[in-house]
Design a protein around this motif. Sequence first.
Motif, PDB file in Angstrom:
ATOM      1  N   ARG A   1      -4.327  -0.330   7.781  1.00 32.87           N
ATOM      2  CA  ARG A   1      -2.878  -0.308   7.559  1.00 32.87           C
ATOM      3  C   ARG A   1      -2.459   0.303   6.255  1.00 32.87           C
ATOM      4  NH1 ARG A   1       0.822  -5.910   6.690  1.00 32.87           N
ATOM      5  NH2 ARG A   1      -0.539  -5.587   4.381  1.00 32.87           N
ATOM      6  N   ALA A   2      -1.547   1.159   6.100  1.00 29.04           N
ATOM      7  CA  ALA A   2      -1.165   2.068   5.118  1.00 29.04           C
ATOM      8  C   ALA A   2       0.193   1.925   4.653  1.00 29.04           C
ATOM      9  CB  ALA A   2      -1.805   3.509   4.982  1.00 29.04           C
ATOM     10  N   PHE A   3       0.765   2.148   3.645  1.00 31.51           N
ATOM     11  CA  PHE A   3       1.975   2.393   3.278  1.00 31.51           C
ATOM     12  C   PHE A   3       2.389   3.887   2.365  1.00 31.51           C
ATOM     13  CE2 PHE A   3       1.164  -2.061   3.624  1.00 31.51           C
ATOM     14  CZ  PHE A   3       2.044  -2.550   4.088  1.00 31.51           C
ATOM     15  N   LEU A   4       3.474   4.362   2.837  1.00 28.63           N
ATOM     16  CA  LEU A   4       3.834   5.524   2.409  1.00 28.63           C
ATOM     17  C   LEU A   4       5.120   5.366   1.587  1.00 28.63           C
ATOM     18  CD1 LEU A   4       2.920   7.806   5.356  1.00 28.63           C
ATOM     19  CD2 LEU A   4       1.406   7.249   3.527  1.00 28.63           C
ATOM     20  N   GLY A   5       5.340   6.143   0.578  1.00 29.23           N
ATOM     21  CA  GLY A   5       6.460   6.200  -0.013  1.00 29.23           C
ATOM     22  C   GLY A   5       7.299   7.679   0.215  1.00 29.23           C
ATOM     23  N   LEU A   6       8.599   7.839   0.601  1.00 24.24           N
ATOM     24  CA  LEU A   6       8.893   9.072   0.941  1.00 24.24           C
ATOM     25  C   LEU A   6      10.392   9.412  -0.120  1.00 24.24           C
ATOM     26  CD1 LEU A   6       7.613   8.160   3.674  1.00 24.24           C
ATOM     27  CD2 LEU A   6       8.728  10.131   4.646  1.00 24.24           C
TER      28      LEU A   6
ATOM     29  N   ASN B   1      15.191   7.044  -1.140  1.00 23.33           N
ATOM     30  CA  ASN B   1      13.666   6.655  -1.009  1.00 23.33           C
ATOM     31  C   ASN B   1      13.432   5.701   0.219  1.00 23.33           C
ATOM     32  OD1 ASN B   1      14.112   7.386  -4.086  1.00 23.33           O
ATOM     33  ND2 ASN B   1      11.890   7.850  -3.497  1.00 23.33           N
ATOM     34  N   ILE B   2      12.353   5.733   0.650  1.00 23.95           N
ATOM     35  CA  ILE B   2      12.210   4.677   1.717  1.00 23.95           C
ATOM     36  C   ILE B   2      10.731   4.405   1.411  1.00 23.95           C
ATOM     37  CG2 ILE B   2      13.768   5.294   3.299  1.00 23.95           C
ATOM     38  CD1 ILE B   2      11.496   6.636   5.011  1.00 23.95           C
ATOM     39  N   ALA B   3      10.166   3.417   2.134  1.00 26.77           N
ATOM     40  CA  ALA B   3       8.782   3.216   2.180  1.00 26.77           C
ATOM     41  C   ALA B   3       8.630   2.733   3.708  1.00 26.77           C
ATOM     42  CB  ALA B   3       8.554   1.862   1.300  1.00 26.77           C
ATOM     43  N   ILE B   4       7.283   3.278   4.313  1.00 25.12           N
ATOM     44  CA  ILE B   4       7.209   2.877   5.777  1.00 25.12           C
ATOM     45  C   ILE B   4       5.506   2.425   5.714  1.00 25.12           C
ATOM     46  CG2 ILE B   4       8.679   4.764   6.495  1.00 25.12           C
ATOM     47  CD1 ILE B   4       6.272   6.646   7.075  1.00 25.12           C
ATOM     48  N   GLU B   5       5.427   1.424   6.609  1.00 24.73           N
ATOM     49  CA  GLU B   5       4.099   0.991   6.773  1.00 24.73           C
ATOM     50  C   GLU B   5       3.699   1.830   8.071  1.00 24.73           C
ATOM     51  OE1 GLU B   5       1.852  -3.111   8.277  1.00 24.73           O
ATOM     52  OE2 GLU B   5       4.057  -2.876   8.029  1.00 24.73           O
ATOM     53  N   ILE B   6       2.224   2.254   8.134  1.00 25.12           N
ATOM     54  CA  ILE B   6       1.705   2.925   9.191  1.00 25.12           C
ATOM     55  C   ILE B   6       0.314   2.181   9.571  1.00 25.12           C
ATOM     56  CG2 ILE B   6       2.727   5.192   8.816  1.00 25.12           C
ATOM     57  CD1 ILE B   6      -0.224   6.001   7.565  1.00 25.12           C
TER      58      ILE B   6
ATOM     59  N   TYR C   1      -3.754   2.160   0.748  1.00 19.89           N
ATOM     60  CA  TYR C   1      -4.413   2.405   2.142  1.00 19.89           C
ATOM     61  C   TYR C   1      -5.417   1.068   2.265  1.00 19.89           C
ATOM     62  CZ  TYR C   1      -7.350   4.884   5.574  1.00 19.89           C
ATOM     63  OH  TYR C   1      -7.860   5.131   6.582  1.00 19.89           O
ATOM     64  N   GLY C   2      -5.252   0.400   3.154  1.00 22.78           N
ATOM     65  CA  GLY C   2      -5.778  -1.026   3.304  1.00 22.78           C
ATOM     66  C   GLY C   2      -5.891  -1.667   1.960  1.00 22.78           C
ATOM     67  N   HIS C   3      -7.046  -2.253   1.734  1.00 20.03           N
ATOM     68  CA  HIS C   3      -7.576  -2.869   0.243  1.00 20.03           C
ATOM     69  C   HIS C   3      -8.046  -1.831  -0.514  1.00 20.03           C
ATOM     70  CE1 HIS C   3      -6.493  -6.938   1.830  1.00 20.03           C
ATOM     71  NE2 HIS C   3      -6.919  -6.425   2.925  1.00 20.03           N
ATOM     72  N   GLU C   4      -8.084  -0.486  -0.218  1.00 18.05           N
ATOM     73  CA  GLU C   4      -8.961   0.177  -0.922  1.00 18.05           C
ATOM     74  C   GLU C   4      -8.433   0.853  -2.352  1.00 18.05           C
ATOM     75  OE1 GLU C   4     -10.789   3.643   1.317  1.00 18.05           O
ATOM     76  OE2 GLU C   4     -10.560   2.282   2.990  1.00 18.05           O
ATOM     77  N   TYR C   5      -9.533   0.991  -3.297  1.00 17.33           N
ATOM     78  CA  TYR C   5      -8.966   1.778  -4.607  1.00 17.33           C
ATOM     79  C   TYR C   5      -9.621   2.950  -4.538  1.00 17.33           C
ATOM     80  CZ  TYR C   5      -9.465   3.098  -9.374  1.00 17.33           C
ATOM     81  OH  TYR C   5      -9.314   3.997 -10.694  1.00 17.33           O
ATOM     82  N   ILE C   6      -8.982   4.238  -4.461  1.00 10.59           N
ATOM     83  CA  ILE C   6      -9.528   5.373  -4.318  1.00 10.59           C
ATOM     84  C   ILE C   6      -9.037   6.147  -5.402  1.00 10.59           C
ATOM     85  CG2 ILE C   6      -9.896   7.449  -2.855  1.00 10.59           C
ATOM     86  CD1 ILE C   6      -8.528   5.676  -0.579  1.00 10.59           C
ATOM     87  N   HIS C   7     -10.185   6.894  -6.223  1.00 12.89           N
ATOM     88  CA  HIS C   7      -9.713   7.789  -7.240  1.00 12.89           C
ATOM     89  C   HIS C   7     -10.733   8.977  -7.133  1.00 12.89           C
ATOM     90  CE1 HIS C   7      -9.169   9.023 -11.448  1.00 12.89           C
ATOM     91  NE2 HIS C   7      -8.053   8.206 -11.233  1.00 12.89           N
TER      92      HIS C   7
ATOM     93  N   GLU D   1      10.329  -4.726   0.062  1.00 15.19           N
ATOM     94  CA  GLU D   1      11.246  -5.045   1.307  1.00 15.19           C
ATOM     95  C   GLU D   1      10.584  -5.282   2.557  1.00 15.19           C
ATOM     96  OE1 GLU D   1      14.310  -3.188   4.252  1.00 15.19           O
ATOM     97  OE2 GLU D   1      14.665  -2.388   2.347  1.00 15.19           O
ATOM     98  N   ILE D   2       9.677  -4.480   2.815  1.00 15.27           N
ATOM     99  CA  ILE D   2       8.881  -4.591   4.111  1.00 15.27           C
ATOM    100  C   ILE D   2       7.158  -4.967   3.836  1.00 15.27           C
ATOM    101  CG2 ILE D   2       9.780  -2.491   5.212  1.00 15.27           C
ATOM    102  CD1 ILE D   2       7.411  -0.672   4.389  1.00 15.27           C
ATOM    103  N   ALA D   3       6.810  -5.244   2.766  1.00 14.15           N
ATOM    104  CA  ALA D   3       5.274  -5.765   2.554  1.00 14.15           C
ATOM    105  C   ALA D   3       5.366  -6.569   1.335  1.00 14.15           C
ATOM    106  CB  ALA D   3       4.352  -4.465   2.879  1.00 14.15           C
ATOM    107  N   PRO D   4       6.014  -7.504   0.968  1.00 13.35           N
ATOM    108  CA  PRO D   4       5.926  -8.216  -0.276  1.00 13.35           C
ATOM    109  C   PRO D   4       4.510  -8.719  -0.665  1.00 13.35           C
ATOM    110  CG  PRO D   4       7.353  -9.678   1.097  1.00 13.35           C
ATOM    111  CD  PRO D   4       6.819  -8.245   1.904  1.00 13.35           C
ATOM    112  N   GLU D   5       3.759  -9.136   0.461  1.00 14.38           N
ATOM    113  CA  GLU D   5       2.376  -9.576   0.261  1.00 14.38           C
ATOM    114  C   GLU D   5       1.304  -8.638   0.363  1.00 14.38           C
ATOM    115  OE1 GLU D   5       2.021 -12.868  -0.259  1.00 14.38           O
ATOM    116  OE2 GLU D   5       4.038 -13.248  -0.266  1.00 14.38           O
ATOM    117  N   ALA D   6       1.653  -7.301   0.437  1.00 14.83           N
ATOM    118  CA  ALA D   6       0.540  -6.341   0.765  1.00 14.83           C
ATOM    119  C   ALA D   6      -0.472  -6.277  -0.622  1.00 14.83           C
ATOM    120  CB  ALA D   6       1.376  -4.828   0.858  1.00 14.83           C
TER     121      ALA D   6
END
Length: 181
Positions: free
Chosen positions: A7-12, A60-65, A105-111, A134-139
């Motif tokens: 599960r990932a979240f994108l900001g557009l 702006n929007i946020a989407i869950e994929i 992106y999931g629970h990942e920390y990527i740098h 709005e779509i994922a307060p608990e993410a």
Amino acid sequence: MHNRLNRAFLGLGSNIGDRENILSRAVYLIHQVIGVEVLQSSSLYETDPVGYTDQDVFLNIAIEIETSLPPKELLTHMQRIETLLGRTRMIRWGPRTLDIDILLYGHEYIHSGDLQVPHPRMMERAFVLVPLAEIAPEAPITYKAGEEIHHTRVKDVLEGIEDREGVRQCGKFDWKHVGGE
């Protein structure tokens, strides 16, 4: 091939041209990427520019994929869609037809190089956190402070953001009927 679903979240965001149409086309193209399924979208938000402020307001929007793509491959597809829809990179934080950011992106920390997850500065920007909450307060957000890895949630970070008046909900975003679906 990366087969595990994440599960990932994108900001557009867009502030040049027919902003809502550009966002609609972007979500349609994201949904067409093999290995990506759009699950939900936030409402549309009109937001004041941050950083370089001599420009028009953004939508702006946020989407869950859900995706089977590894993070770097997902980034490559998102950058291709930005380019397809007219994105040019002239001024940092400047006007753009389209900006797509991988927020989580999931629970990942990527740098690594050109990819940082959670997205840099996401945790201080209301224009990212309000649509995402709005779509994922608990993410879950996994981030690094100093040398330590920390965990929090979207809603907890949003509670600490004071400057929210530059983010105004301005309608629903009907992503399910984009592109003639």
